[in-house]
Design a protein around this motif. Structure first.
Motif, PDB file in Angstrom:
ATOM      1  N   UNK A 186       5.668  57.690  28.068  1.00  0.00           N
ATOM      2  CA  UNK A 186       6.740  57.141  28.882  1.00  0.00           C
ATOM      3  C   UNK A 186       7.092  55.688  28.641  1.00  0.00           C
ATOM      4  N   UNK A 187       6.618  55.118  27.547  1.00  0.00           N
ATOM      5  CA  UNK A 187       6.895  53.702  27.284  1.00  0.00           C
ATOM      6  C   UNK A 187       8.264  53.476  26.668  1.00  0.00           C
ATOM      7  N   UNK A 188       8.788  54.465  25.951  1.00  0.00           N
ATOM      8  CA  UNK A 188      10.025  54.292  25.199  1.00  0.00           C
ATOM      9  C   UNK A 188      11.015  55.377  25.599  1.00  0.00           C
ATOM     10  N   UNK A 189      12.267  55.014  25.678  1.00  0.00           N
ATOM     11  CA  UNK A 189      13.282  55.991  26.075  1.00  0.00           C
ATOM     12  C   UNK A 189      14.558  55.764  25.284  1.00  0.00           C
ATOM     13  N   UNK A 190      15.297  56.833  25.077  1.00  0.00           N
ATOM     14  CA  UNK A 190      16.610  56.720  24.440  1.00  0.00           C
ATOM     15  C   UNK A 190      17.591  56.159  25.468  1.00  0.00           C
ATOM     16  N   UNK A 191      18.209  55.061  25.147  1.00  0.00           N
ATOM     17  CA  UNK A 191      19.105  54.404  26.096  1.00  0.00           C
ATOM     18  C   UNK A 191      20.100  53.535  25.345  1.00  0.00           C
ATOM     19  N   UNK A 192      21.119  53.110  26.040  1.00  0.00           N
ATOM     20  CA  UNK A 192      22.093  52.183  25.461  1.00  0.00           C
ATOM     21  C   UNK A 192      21.568  50.762  25.605  1.00  0.00           C
ATOM     22  N   UNK A 193      21.665  49.991  24.544  1.00  0.00           N
ATOM     23  CA  UNK A 193      21.245  48.589  24.594  1.00  0.00           C
ATOM     24  C   UNK A 193      22.424  47.633  24.708  1.00  0.00           C
ATOM     25  N   UNK A 194      23.614  48.117  24.380  1.00  0.00           N
ATOM     26  CA  UNK A 194      24.772  47.243  24.389  1.00  0.00           C
ATOM     27  C   UNK A 194      24.888  46.362  23.165  1.00  0.00           C
ATOM     28  N   UNK A 195      23.996  46.566  22.188  1.00  0.00           N
ATOM     29  CA  UNK A 195      24.025  45.780  20.954  1.00  0.00           C
ATOM     30  C   UNK A 195      24.427  46.706  19.808  1.00  0.00           C
ATOM     31  N   UNK A 196      25.592  46.518  19.257  1.00  0.00           N
ATOM     32  CA  UNK A 196      26.116  47.434  18.265  1.00  0.00           C
ATOM     33  C   UNK A 196      25.284  47.452  16.985  1.00  0.00           C
ATOM     34  N   UNK A 197      25.114  48.654  16.431  1.00  0.00           N
ATOM     35  CA  UNK A 197      24.491  48.797  15.114  1.00  0.00           C
ATOM     36  C   UNK A 197      25.531  49.116  14.045  1.00  0.00           C
ATOM     37  N   UNK A 198      26.816  49.059  14.404  1.00  0.00           N
ATOM     38  CA  UNK A 198      27.872  49.378  13.444  1.00  0.00           C
ATOM     39  C   UNK A 198      27.810  48.501  12.184  1.00  0.00           C
TER      40      UNK A 198
END
Length: 389
Positions: free
Chosen positions: A41-53
């Motif tokens: 439970x330490x890591x989760x798929x989520x939005x960071x708001x920092x683009x990887x484009x």
């Protein structure tokens, strides 16, 4: 080209001879643990708001610049075990396409991928490792085993805004694993080192690596009082190498040691975070802030340990260890310069950054992604398999 012999890294950084042609067999991946069990439970798929484009676009341009044959040996599936076959020693078989065999436009595209993925400091440090490897080639007059261009890039999966993918840079003293899922990034394991750590002459005079990490580690240690030092210092003697999580050490059970951050003053805790931030800060600034917020959230469960002396010229090893980050800094014994097998020196330094509890290479995020989308990692989103050469 397959060399007749190579070396593999084992516990405590000892080099042992091994045959090169066949890729080393890997144990099933667990990840670095503190006691043999993964903390869930330490890591989760989520939005960071920092683009990887920008990273995706740079990877697309890099792949487009390669020939068909180069792409065939450079691309792997997103879940391929090729991620785990990196080796920080100079005599190792590599996969992918090297800077040496690239044309100038291809080389520029490769540097652009690094530039899009790393901070300005991270790019400069990485380039300085490469420059110092070139400097070492000049010192040793050995341009077969050392050189600024003897670094290989592989791409795992297809660069995407939504699907998992990533890239790896591999060579002597420089390993970057860069996993991308949506706008999340995991940049571990990362290995930076050099022998020597400063170029005193030649075309790369002045290039240096890990000097700030060395100095800030000393400053943190110097800030501890006598009672704190007694806890932080695991061993005042350092006769050899101490790094535990280098090549082929993905599943090490490494107990917390030293002094816990809860026993530090507010100023010392700030120093500890700043030291961790030096390593995390090799990522692009936005993603480094995301990672440091994670590190800060687990500060009370962070430990700092030390092996070696504390004098002005002392050699030492230190470790920062929490559920979400593991950092090792180690003065190593000479390999290319000086007397091989003699005691550690400040002229040869290794550092490793890991994500414990199963998320090196973004493995835990990748697992969650496949579970959520019912993907078979061997189908549908796999790139053609590259090869070691």
């Amino acid at each position: 080209m397959i060399r007749p012999t190579t070396f593999v890294m084992v516990a405590l950084g000892v080099l042992l001879p091994a045959q090169a042609p066949a890729p080393r067999a890997l144990d099933p991946f667990t990840g670095i643990t503190a006691g043999g069990e993964i903390m869930p439970g330490l890591f989760s798929i989520r939005a960071t708001g920092v683009s990887t484009r920008p990273v995706k676009d740079a990877a697309d341009r890099f792949l487009a610049a390669l020939t068909q044959d180069q792409r065939a040996k450079t691309t792997f599936a997103a879940a391929d075990d090729e991620w785990r076959r990196w080796n920080n020693v100079h005599r190792a078989a590599r996969a992918g396409v090297s800077f040496k065999e690239m044309s100038e436009p291809q080389r520029e595209a490769a540097y652009a991928l690094m530039r899009a993925s790393l901070s300005a400091r991270g790019l400069e440090q990485s380039r300085n490792v490469m420059r110092l490897n070139g400097h070492l080639a000049e010192l040793k007059k050995n341009f077969e085993e050392y050189g600024e261009s003897l670094y290989w890039i592989t791409v795992m999966g297809t660069p995407s805004d939504r699907e998992p993918w990533g890239w790896q840079l591999e060579g002597h003293h420089l390993i970057i694993n860069y996993f991308v899922l949506g706008d999340q990034v995991v940049m571990t394991p990362t290995f930076l080192g050099s022998e020597p750590t400063v170029a005193e002459s030649g075309p790369h005079k002045g290039a240096s690596v890990l000097l700030e990490e060395q100095a800030m580690g000393e400053a943190l240690m110097a800030s501890l009082d006598e009672a704190q030092r007694a806890k932080a210092i695991v061993n005042a003697s350092k006769p050899g190498n101490n790094a535990q999580t280098q090549a082929y050490r993905d599943n090490v059970a490494l107990a917390y040691q030293g002094i816990r951050a809860t026993e530090l003053t507010a100023a010392q805790r700030s120093k500890l975070l700043a030291l961790a931030g030096l390593y995390v800060g090799n990522m692009r600034d936005g993603h480094a802030k995301v990672k440091m917020s994670e590190v800060s959230a687990h500060l009370d469960d962070t430990w700092f340990s030390w092996v070696g002396g504390t004098g002005p010229d002392a050699v030492f090893y230190y470790r920062i260890h929490s559920p979400v980050i593991l950092i090792e800094f180690d003065h190593q014994s000479p390999v290319a310069l000086g007397v091989r097998g003699s005691g550690p020196t400040r002229s040869h330094v290794h550092s490793v950054v890991r994500t414990p509890n199963g998320n090196d290479y973004g493995k835990d995020l990748l697992r969650q992604h496949y579970e959520a989308h019912k993907h078979n990692p061997a189908h549908g989103h796999a790139a053609p398999a590259g090869r070691r050469h």
